[in-house]
Design a protein around this motif. Structure first.
Motif, PDB file in Angstrom:
ATOM      1  N   LEU A 159      14.745  56.297 -36.228  1.00 56.60           N
ATOM      2  CA  LEU A 159      15.813  57.320 -35.557  1.00 56.60           C
ATOM      3  C   LEU A 159      16.644  56.192 -34.842  1.00 56.60           C
ATOM      4  CD1 LEU A 159      13.708  59.840 -34.063  1.00 56.60           C
ATOM      5  CD2 LEU A 159      15.251  59.991 -35.703  1.00 56.60           C
ATOM      6  N   ASP A 160      15.516  55.130 -33.502  1.00 55.87           N
ATOM      7  CA  ASP A 160      16.739  54.341 -33.186  1.00 55.87           C
ATOM      8  C   ASP A 160      18.117  53.524 -33.439  1.00 55.87           C
ATOM      9  OD1 ASP A 160      17.080  53.221 -30.048  1.00 55.87           O
ATOM     10  OD2 ASP A 160      17.262  51.031 -31.703  1.00 55.87           O
ATOM     11  N   GLY A 161      17.335  52.716 -35.149  1.00 57.73           N
ATOM     12  CA  GLY A 161      18.832  52.013 -36.607  1.00 57.73           C
ATOM     13  C   GLY A 161      20.019  53.628 -36.270  1.00 57.73           C
TER      14      GLY A 161
ATOM     15  N   ALA B 116       5.355  46.451 -28.561  1.00 56.78           N
ATOM     16  CA  ALA B 116       5.435  46.349 -27.147  1.00 56.78           C
ATOM     17  C   ALA B 116       6.702  45.894 -26.287  1.00 56.78           C
ATOM     18  CB  ALA B 116       4.314  45.433 -26.680  1.00 56.78           C
ATOM     19  N   LEU B 117       7.067  44.061 -27.850  1.00 61.83           N
ATOM     20  CA  LEU B 117       8.565  43.589 -27.263  1.00 61.83           C
ATOM     21  C   LEU B 117       9.581  45.397 -27.876  1.00 61.83           C
ATOM     22  CD1 LEU B 117      10.517  41.959 -27.310  1.00 61.83           C
ATOM     23  CD2 LEU B 117      10.274  40.497 -29.239  1.00 61.83           C
ATOM     24  N   PHE B 118       9.566  46.202 -28.634  1.00 63.02           N
ATOM     25  CA  PHE B 118      10.644  46.679 -29.309  1.00 63.02           C
ATOM     26  C   PHE B 118      10.491  47.800 -27.751  1.00 63.02           C
ATOM     27  CE2 PHE B 118      11.753  51.303 -30.921  1.00 63.02           C
ATOM     28  CZ  PHE B 118      13.315  50.675 -31.396  1.00 63.02           C
ATOM     29  N   THR B 119       9.244  48.012 -27.483  1.00 62.95           N
ATOM     30  CA  THR B 119       9.816  49.280 -26.427  1.00 62.95           C
ATOM     31  C   THR B 119       9.658  48.666 -25.030  1.00 62.95           C
ATOM     32  OG1 THR B 119       7.426  50.142 -27.192  1.00 62.95           O
ATOM     33  CG2 THR B 119       8.146  50.852 -24.536  1.00 62.95           C
ATOM     34  N   ALA B 120       9.559  47.665 -24.883  1.00 64.85           N
ATOM     35  CA  ALA B 120      10.333  47.093 -23.314  1.00 64.85           C
ATOM     36  C   ALA B 120      11.782  46.880 -23.468  1.00 64.85           C
ATOM     37  CB  ALA B 120       9.645  45.514 -23.215  1.00 64.85           C
ATOM     38  N   ALA B 121      12.091  46.357 -24.882  1.00 61.27           N
ATOM     39  CA  ALA B 121      13.651  46.174 -25.015  1.00 61.27           C
ATOM     40  C   ALA B 121      14.494  47.849 -25.086  1.00 61.27           C
ATOM     41  CB  ALA B 121      13.684  45.775 -26.384  1.00 61.27           C
ATOM     42  N   SER B 122      13.636  48.413 -25.064  1.00 62.66           N
ATOM     43  CA  SER B 122      14.501  49.599 -25.697  1.00 62.66           C
ATOM     44  C   SER B 122      14.393  50.063 -23.688  1.00 62.66           C
ATOM     45  CB  SER B 122      13.708  50.955 -25.636  1.00 62.66           C
ATOM     46  OG  SER B 122      13.344  50.849 -27.259  1.00 62.66           O
ATOM     47  N   ALA B 123      14.030  49.557 -22.789  1.00 61.18           N
ATOM     48  CA  ALA B 123      13.557  50.178 -21.581  1.00 61.18           C
ATOM     49  C   ALA B 123      15.348  48.830 -21.164  1.00 61.18           C
ATOM     50  CB  ALA B 123      12.965  49.607 -20.385  1.00 61.18           C
ATOM     51  N   ALA B 124      14.910  48.013 -21.545  1.00 64.00           N
ATOM     52  CA  ALA B 124      16.399  47.021 -21.120  1.00 64.00           C
ATOM     53  C   ALA B 124      17.065  47.437 -21.331  1.00 64.00           C
ATOM     54  CB  ALA B 124      15.426  45.604 -21.887  1.00 64.00           C
ATOM     55  N   CYS B 125      17.825  48.322 -22.823  1.00 71.84           N
ATOM     56  CA  CYS B 125      18.897  49.225 -23.500  1.00 71.84           C
ATOM     57  C   CYS B 125      19.241  49.526 -21.811  1.00 71.84           C
ATOM     58  CB  CYS B 125      18.800  49.090 -24.740  1.00 71.84           C
ATOM     59  SG  CYS B 125      18.279  47.807 -25.397  1.00 71.84           S
TER      60      CYS B 125
ATOM     61  N   TRP C 127      20.276  57.708 -22.457  1.00 70.27           N
ATOM     62  CA  TRP C 127      18.489  57.751 -22.316  1.00 70.27           C
ATOM     63  C   TRP C 127      18.550  58.129 -23.829  1.00 70.27           C
ATOM     64  CZ3 TRP C 127      15.041  60.476 -19.245  1.00 70.27           C
ATOM     65  CH2 TRP C 127      15.491  60.188 -18.299  1.00 70.27           C
ATOM     66  N   LEU C 128      19.554  57.510 -24.617  1.00 72.94           N
ATOM     67  CA  LEU C 128      19.071  56.958 -26.818  1.00 72.94           C
ATOM     68  C   LEU C 128      18.125  56.197 -26.577  1.00 72.94           C
ATOM     69  CD1 LEU C 128      22.460  57.521 -27.830  1.00 72.94           C
ATOM     70  CD2 LEU C 128      21.028  59.255 -27.919  1.00 72.94           C
ATOM     71  N   PHE C 129      17.548  55.106 -25.586  1.00 71.22           N
ATOM     72  CA  PHE C 129      17.184  54.052 -25.415  1.00 71.22           C
ATOM     73  C   PHE C 129      16.346  54.616 -24.755  1.00 71.22           C
ATOM     74  CE2 PHE C 129      21.047  51.769 -25.832  1.00 71.22           C
ATOM     75  CZ  PHE C 129      20.970  51.758 -27.314  1.00 71.22           C
ATOM     76  N   ALA C 130      16.064  54.978 -23.831  1.00 72.81           N
ATOM     77  CA  ALA C 130      14.807  55.619 -23.051  1.00 72.81           C
ATOM     78  C   ALA C 130      13.617  56.546 -23.642  1.00 72.81           C
ATOM     79  CB  ALA C 130      14.899  55.805 -21.695  1.00 72.81           C
TER      80      ALA C 130
ATOM     81  N   ASN D  49      12.031  56.333 -26.074  1.00 75.28           N
ATOM     82  CA  ASN D  49      11.271  55.050 -27.222  1.00 75.28           C
ATOM     83  C   ASN D  49      10.307  55.472 -26.274  1.00 75.28           C
ATOM     84  OD1 ASN D  49      13.171  55.130 -28.944  1.00 75.28           O
ATOM     85  ND2 ASN D  49      14.151  52.717 -28.410  1.00 75.28           N
ATOM     86  N   LEU D  50      10.389  55.148 -24.775  1.00 77.33           N
ATOM     87  CA  LEU D  50       9.290  54.359 -24.632  1.00 77.33           C
ATOM     88  C   LEU D  50       8.652  55.397 -24.099  1.00 77.33           C
ATOM     89  CD1 LEU D  50      11.524  53.578 -21.006  1.00 77.33           C
ATOM     90  CD2 LEU D  50      10.933  52.659 -22.676  1.00 77.33           C
ATOM     91  N   PRO D  51       7.903  56.959 -24.499  1.00 76.06           N
ATOM     92  CA  PRO D  51       6.914  57.831 -24.537  1.00 76.06           C
ATOM     93  C   PRO D  51       6.368  57.487 -25.258  1.00 76.06           C
ATOM     94  CG  PRO D  51       8.422  59.063 -23.488  1.00 76.06           C
ATOM     95  CD  PRO D  51       9.248  57.621 -23.919  1.00 76.06           C
ATOM     96  N   LEU D  52       6.975  57.821 -26.722  1.00 74.09           N
ATOM     97  CA  LEU D  52       6.149  57.368 -27.920  1.00 74.09           C
ATOM     98  C   LEU D  52       5.855  55.699 -28.283  1.00 74.09           C
ATOM     99  CD1 LEU D  52       5.628  58.464 -30.443  1.00 74.09           C
ATOM    100  CD2 LEU D  52       7.309  57.739 -31.633  1.00 74.09           C
ATOM    101  N   GLY D  53       6.941  54.681 -27.518  1.00 75.19           N
ATOM    102  CA  GLY D  53       6.094  53.082 -27.801  1.00 75.19           C
ATOM    103  C   GLY D  53       4.045  53.443 -26.760  1.00 75.19           C
ATOM    104  N   ALA D  54       4.036  53.836 -25.104  1.00 74.65           N
ATOM    105  CA  ALA D  54       3.434  53.582 -24.790  1.00 74.65           C
ATOM    106  C   ALA D  54       2.487  54.734 -25.473  1.00 74.65           C
ATOM    107  CB  ALA D  54       3.516  54.020 -23.228  1.00 74.65           C
ATOM    108  N   ILE D  55       2.615  55.547 -26.371  1.00 74.57           N
ATOM    109  CA  ILE D  55       1.013  56.392 -27.188  1.00 74.57           C
ATOM    110  C   ILE D  55       0.586  55.398 -28.153  1.00 74.57           C
ATOM    111  CG2 ILE D  55       0.978  58.365 -28.439  1.00 74.57           C
ATOM    112  CD1 ILE D  55       3.130  59.706 -26.826  1.00 74.57           C
ATOM    113  N   VAL D  56       1.390  54.862 -28.898  1.00 75.02           N
ATOM    114  CA  VAL D  56       0.763  53.810 -30.119  1.00 75.02           C
ATOM    115  C   VAL D  56       0.363  52.562 -29.868  1.00 75.02           C
ATOM    116  CG1 VAL D  56       2.101  52.515 -31.467  1.00 75.02           C
ATOM    117  CG2 VAL D  56       3.169  54.584 -31.157  1.00 75.02           C
ATOM    118  N   LEU D  57       0.982  52.015 -28.234  1.00 72.99           N
ATOM    119  CA  LEU D  57       0.293  51.014 -27.683  1.00 72.99           C
ATOM    120  C   LEU D  57      -1.247  51.278 -27.138  1.00 72.99           C
ATOM    121  CD1 LEU D  57       2.398  49.692 -25.409  1.00 72.99           C
ATOM    122  CD2 LEU D  57       1.963  48.156 -27.669  1.00 72.99           C
ATOM    123  N   ILE D  58      -1.199  52.644 -26.649  1.00 70.62           N
ATOM    124  CA  ILE D  58      -3.008  52.996 -26.105  1.00 70.62           C
ATOM    125  C   ILE D  58      -3.715  53.460 -27.106  1.00 70.62           C
ATOM    126  CG2 ILE D  58      -3.468  55.210 -24.643  1.00 70.62           C
ATOM    127  CD1 ILE D  58      -1.326  55.130 -22.753  1.00 70.62           C
TER     128      ILE D  58
END
Length: 435
Positions: free
Chosen positions: A11-13, A70-79, A152-155, A157-166
């Motif tokens: 989706l991000d791509g 984790a890197l993908f999620t953190a970078a999404s926040a940076a984007c 918000w297109l990048f933001a 990603n944050l909830p889904l990334g967090a769910i996967v990490l948990i």
């Protein structure tokens, strides 16, 4: 959970391309510079995917996969928080590094928890998820941009990334390889893909420079192979490529994805030029391809347990080639019925080819080398898509648009036909459902 991370990356791509005009306007940047928001991501994936496969085998597929998430999620926040274009480009590069780890190790993690006989259906579901995500990406991006701003297109990603990490502890474990990563080989691999990517970017506008950079990338490939000569587990998996089933699957995948990328670039132009469609209507007419792929992919996965991969892939490649010929050379009609028929046939063919081909590529490798196999699968896809993009650039540069579009569709059909023939070559040593 693994499939959800693939949705995240695909989706991000897909949505980033749609956001480029909004990003350029927001940051007061020119279009050429803004394209690096997409290019930085693609380059990072190319650089990361093979080393991440090796790192997954050394340090554990689960650990490296979750580090990528984790890197993908953190970078999404940076984007989402980026205040200028250089920061956004760097954040997108970091996203691509994380995406490379996810792509490389998704299949290795699946293989740790899924019985081998169930891999075909699971890979089919994976192909269906990718097709649906790719098809839905532009629509989701348009919906988000209609109500809010591009960050918000990048933001999202944050909830889904967090769910996967948990939930990461639910992933299975595989034995680690008793080896170390060759640092010099890693550096040469990185330089190789940077040179190759930069060369392909320039091949149409500055052919001499582009060819020189690609030649330098090939020199790096030769140096890399020499550096890893004698290694039982090289970054470029020459040990796996020595196996006929694996080698054939990689070659066929490169050919098929070259045809797919040529088609995906040429067909929107074809609709707008030959049928005078608006961009929105052209996008709707492109939808039957991924929908057909999503329908057939899980069915193809189940067939792969009963029918020889050579036959399934050859049939899929032939359908893809035939569908493209219908699109390009059937008599035109006011409602583009021939085009729609061709895209449905092409989508069915693409899905019928990809699932068994990916399955046999993975099963041809020992479990301990699943990271390298998954990384090579992703590399074959990216290489094929890159070659398709290069071919399209050259065709557009050399030919008038009306001739260029027909030439591109014919070339894409030829690539699919080659994939079909290559797939048939493994039939003499293959049994149904096995390499």
């Amino acid at each position: 959970m693994i499939l959800s991370t693939i949705v995240l990356v695909v989706l991000d791509g897909a949505i980033a391309n749609v956001a480029l005009p909004s990003i350029a306007l927001s940051m007061q940047a020119d279009a050429g510079s803004t394209v690096w928001v997409v290019s930085a991501y693609q380059l990072a994936v190319l650089v990361a995917i093979l080393p991440c496969g090796a790192l997954g085998e050394i340090y554990g597929a689960r650990r490296v996969f979750l580090a990528g998430v984790a890197l993908f999620t953190a970078a999404s926040a940076a984007c989402a928080l980026a205040g200028n274009l250089p920061v956004l480009v760097v954040a997108r590069f970091a996203q691509g590094l994380g995406g490379g780890a996810i792509m490389a190790l998704a299949m290795m993690n699946l293989r740790a928890v899924v019985p081998e006989r169930s891999l075909g259906p699971i890979i089919g579901v994976n192909a269906m998820v990718i097709a649906i995500s790719a098809a839905a990406g532009p629509g989701i991006a348009g919906a988000i941009l209609s109500v809010t701003q591009w960050p918000w297109l990048f933001a999202v990603n944050l909830p889904l990334g967090a769910i996967v990490l948990i939930g990461g502890r639910l992933l299975g474990k595989m034995e680690r390889a008793d080896r170390q990563l060759n640092t010099r080989a890693l550096l040469v691999n990185t330089l190789m893909f940077i040179l190759f990517f930069c060369g392909t970017e320039r091949i149409a506008t500055a052919p001499v420079t582009g060819v020189a950079l690609i030649a330098a990338a090939l020199a790096c490939l030769a140096a890399l192979l020499r550096l890893e000569r004698g290694s039982r587990t090289p970054i470029i998996p020459t040990d796996l490529l020595a196996e006929p089933a694996f080698r054939v699957a990689v070659i066929a995948s490169v050919c098929c994805f070259s045809g797919q990328m040529l088609s995906y670039i040429a067909l929107p132009f074809y609709l707008q030029h030959s049928y005078r469609m608006s961009p929105v209507l052209a996008g709707l007419y492109m939808m039957p391809w991924p929908i057909a792929t999503a329908i057939i992919a899980p069915i193809s996965g189940r067939l792969a347990n009963r029918v020889k991969t050579a036959w399934l892939c050859a049939t899929g490649g032939t359908l893809l080639a035939f569908g493209l010929l219908i699109i390009g050379f059937a008599p035109s009609d006011p409602h583009a019925i021939a085009f729609l028929t061709g895209t449905v046939i092409s989508g069915f063919g693409f899905g019928l080819f990809q699932t068994p081909n990916n399955r046999i590529l993975l099963l041809s490798a020992p479990k301990a080398r699943s990271g390298a196999a998954g990384a090579m699968q992703g590399t074959a896809r990216l290489l094929g898509q890159t070659l398709g993009g290069i071919s399209m650039s050259i065709i557009f540069t050399l030919l008038p648009i009306s001739i260029a579009l027909e030439t591109a569709i014919l070339t894409a059909s030829a690539c699919a036909a080659v994939a079909s023939v290559v797939s048939l070559s493994r039939g003499r040593y293959e049994v149904a459902g096995k390499a």
